[in-house]
Design an enzyme around this catalytic site. Structure first.
Site, PDB file in Angstrom:
ATOM      1  N   ARG A 213       0.838  -1.202   0.000  1.00 10.98           N
ATOM      2  CA  ARG A 213       0.000   0.000   0.000  1.00 10.98           C
ATOM      3  C   ARG A 213       0.877   1.258   0.000  1.00 10.98           C
ATOM      4  O   ARG A 213       0.598   2.239  -0.703  1.00 10.98           O
ATOM      5  CB  ARG A 213      -0.937  -0.020   1.209  1.00 10.98           C
ATOM      6  CG  ARG A 213      -2.042  -1.052   1.096  1.00 10.98           C
ATOM      7  CD  ARG A 213      -3.077  -0.892   2.188  1.00 10.98           C
ATOM      8  NE  ARG A 213      -2.715  -1.527   3.449  1.00 10.98           N
ATOM      9  CZ  ARG A 213      -2.993  -2.778   3.793  1.00 10.98           C
ATOM     10  NH1 ARG A 213      -3.625  -3.568   2.929  1.00 10.98           N
ATOM     11  NH2 ARG A 213      -2.661  -3.255   4.975  1.00 10.98           N
ATOM     12  N   PHE A 229     -10.952  -4.711  -7.094  1.00 16.10           N
ATOM     13  CA  PHE A 229     -11.079  -5.637  -5.957  1.00 16.10           C
ATOM     14  C   PHE A 229     -10.665  -4.903  -4.682  1.00 16.10           C
ATOM     15  O   PHE A 229      -9.849  -5.373  -3.900  1.00 16.10           O
ATOM     16  CB  PHE A 229     -10.201  -6.874  -6.149  1.00 16.10           C
ATOM     17  CG  PHE A 229     -10.344  -7.556  -7.484  1.00 16.10           C
ATOM     18  CD1 PHE A 229     -11.401  -8.426  -7.737  1.00 16.10           C
ATOM     19  CD2 PHE A 229      -9.423  -7.343  -8.493  1.00 16.10           C
ATOM     20  CE1 PHE A 229     -11.533  -9.068  -8.958  1.00 16.10           C
ATOM     21  CE2 PHE A 229      -9.536  -7.975  -9.728  1.00 16.10           C
ATOM     22  CZ  PHE A 229     -10.599  -8.841  -9.954  1.00 16.10           C
ATOM     23  N   ASP A 251     -15.640  -2.843  -6.032  1.00 16.23           N
ATOM     24  CA  ASP A 251     -15.814  -4.123  -5.345  1.00 16.23           C
ATOM     25  C   ASP A 251     -17.275  -4.546  -5.507  1.00 16.23           C
ATOM     26  O   ASP A 251     -18.128  -3.729  -5.870  1.00 16.23           O
ATOM     27  CB  ASP A 251     -15.451  -3.992  -3.855  1.00 16.23           C
ATOM     28  CG  ASP A 251     -15.115  -5.326  -3.221  1.00 16.23           C
ATOM     29  OD1 ASP A 251     -13.920  -5.676  -3.193  1.00 16.23           O
ATOM     30  OD2 ASP A 251     -16.038  -6.029  -2.761  1.00 16.23           O
ATOM     31  N   ASP A 301      -5.738  -6.274  -7.241  1.00 13.63           N
ATOM     32  CA  ASP A 301      -5.471  -7.104  -6.061  1.00 13.63           C
ATOM     33  C   ASP A 301      -6.607  -8.108  -5.897  1.00 13.63           C
ATOM     34  O   ASP A 301      -7.412  -8.015  -4.972  1.00 13.63           O
ATOM     35  CB  ASP A 301      -5.341  -6.214  -4.819  1.00 13.63           C
ATOM     36  CG  ASP A 301      -5.003  -7.009  -3.563  1.00 13.63           C
ATOM     37  OD1 ASP A 301      -4.458  -8.115  -3.701  1.00 13.63           O
ATOM     38  OD2 ASP A 301      -5.307  -6.519  -2.455  1.00 13.63           O
ATOM     39  N   CYS A 341      -2.196 -13.625  -4.846  1.00 11.29           N
ATOM     40  CA  CYS A 341      -2.032 -14.186  -3.501  1.00 11.29           C
ATOM     41  C   CYS A 341      -2.197 -15.695  -3.512  1.00 11.29           C
ATOM     42  O   CYS A 341      -2.328 -16.320  -2.455  1.00 11.29           O
ATOM     43  CB  CYS A 341      -3.028 -13.548  -2.531  1.00 11.29           C
ATOM     44  SG  CYS A 341      -4.758 -13.879  -2.927  1.00 11.29           S
TER      45      CYS A 341
END
Length: 397
Positions: A213, A229, A251, A301, A341
């Site tokens: 971030r 996201f 989102d 992300d 991730c």
């Protein structure tokens, strides 16, 4: 009678390298009985003692190592010492970054397989994902109460992976009293973030992206930013703090977007420079491409696309698709910050996917910075699987 697990010949090699998992196929025989989660002894084919591990009747990972010390008892003192060690490992980082929210226990990386513990101010949030972690719950909670007497202990073991261990999903207060009002943490010396421990993703927040971030804030000054996201909008908070001209946070959760707006307000940011859009990212990216919309900086992300090996090929297609369209939406010289991730997607494979996306987008792309999980999510050398979050800062022309 306790259980002794004998490994097949040659299957002790990973344990000699202190890897903590024993798969069902590595086991030659068992002697005795054990409840799922109980501590068992692991020996090689010649009967030489190797480790103490938590037994699981249901999982393909049939045992997870607690200790390679034959004289060590797996009890309250064991968990207390492990948690103390983990806290010490993180103390410098906590002081440097001014953290009131951080990952205290990162499972196998901290020698506690199947256990995740995140601290959010005065609340310790636990995820107990293995049979051994569930069996040892009283000792784990007792250790936390002894070490952090002013903190509540809340469980978020509402994760599907528990089913592989034959465990039900569960959630709720384990000890202490939950604080009244919102739970607000601070990171990177002053950035404030609201955390929803009860309803939020994982344990309530993505602590692992903290450093990234801050990195994102370097690429947003006077830029238009598309934050995909976005969850609770923390990349968007850093973008606004970094001087972005305008930020779109996207989102599919109204609750997440409402919290995203609150997080911007918490940091006294100019909401006239922000939008909060409830839409599917894949659909929105295609629509923006059709409309000829462009941005200076795009952040991707996404959630984990690959939960198991059979999903890796499909996951790569998904990563390639969103990265290709994002590159097409960037102004010349724009910046893409893109992440995966999925632990099953290696850093090398992810870079290849992004490279293929650039080819299909008809763009020249330059990797100028690499990103990873924050330091409170360490990678232990004998457990490389602990590395899962990888990111690239890409300039696109």
């Amino acid at each position: 009678m306790s259980l002794t697990v004998t490994l097949a010949k040659g299957k002790e090699k990973s344990l000699l390298r202190r890897h903590p998992w024993i798969f069902s196929g590595a086991i030659k025989s068992t002697q005795g009985k054990a409840l799922s989660g109980e501590t068992v002894d692991i020996v090689d084919a010649h009967g030489n003692w190797l480790a103490k591990a938590a037994w699981s009747d249901s999982s393909q990972i049939r045992a997870r190592v607690w200790s390679f010390d034959q004289n060590e008892s797996i009890d309250l003192a064991f968990f207390t010492n492990k948690i103390k060690q983990a806290q010490t490992l993180r103390d410098d980082l906590i002081a440097e970054k001014g953290l009131t929210g951080y990952r205290l226990i990162a499972g196998e990386a901290d020698g506690l397989p199947g256990i995740t513990i995140d601290r959010y101010n005065a609340v310790m949030v636990c995820q107990l994902l293995s049979a051994g972690a569930e069996f040892q719950k009283p000792a784990i909670v007792g250790a936390l109460q002894a070490l952090y007497p002013d903190c509540a202990v809340y469980e978020r073991s509402d994760v599907a992976v528990r089913k592989k261990e034959g465990l039900a999903l569960t959630q709720g207060l384990l000890a202490g009293t939950m604080p009244e009002g919102d739970i607000i943490i601070s990171e990177n010396n002053g950035v404030k973030i609201k955390v929803d421990i009860v309803n939020g993703h994982k344990t309530g927040f993505y602590l692992d992206q903290r450093d990234n971030r801050a990195i994102a804030a370097k690429y947003v000054k006077d830029k238009t930013v598309l934050n995909c996201f976005c969850y609770t909008g923390t990349f968007g908070v850093y973008a606004l703090k970094g001087g972005a001209k305008h930020v779109q946070n996207v989102d599919v959760s109204d609750l997440a977007l409402a919290t995203a707006k609150e997080n911007a307000q918490l940091n006294q940011l100019d909401l006239s420079k922000a939008e909060f859009i409830n839409e599917d990212v894949f659909s929105l990216l295609r629509r923006y491409r059709n409309e000829g919309r462009t941005f200076d900086t795009i952040i991707l992300d996404p959630p984990k696309f690959a939960e198991n090996k059979s999903q890796v090929v499909k996951a790569c297609r998904g990563y390639k698709d969103i990265n290709m369209i994002a590159m097409q939406l960037l102004n010349a010289g724009g910046t893409l910050l893109t992440f995966s991730c999925s632990g099953l997607i290696s850093g090398e494979l992810f870079q290849k996917v992004v490279a293929d996306a650039a080819v299909d987008a008809g763009k020249d792309a330059y990797i100028i910075e690499r990103m990873s999980q924050a330091g409170d999510h360490p990678v232990k050398t004998n457990y490389p699987e602990g590395f899962y979050l990888k990111g690239l800062v890409v300039k696109v022309y």
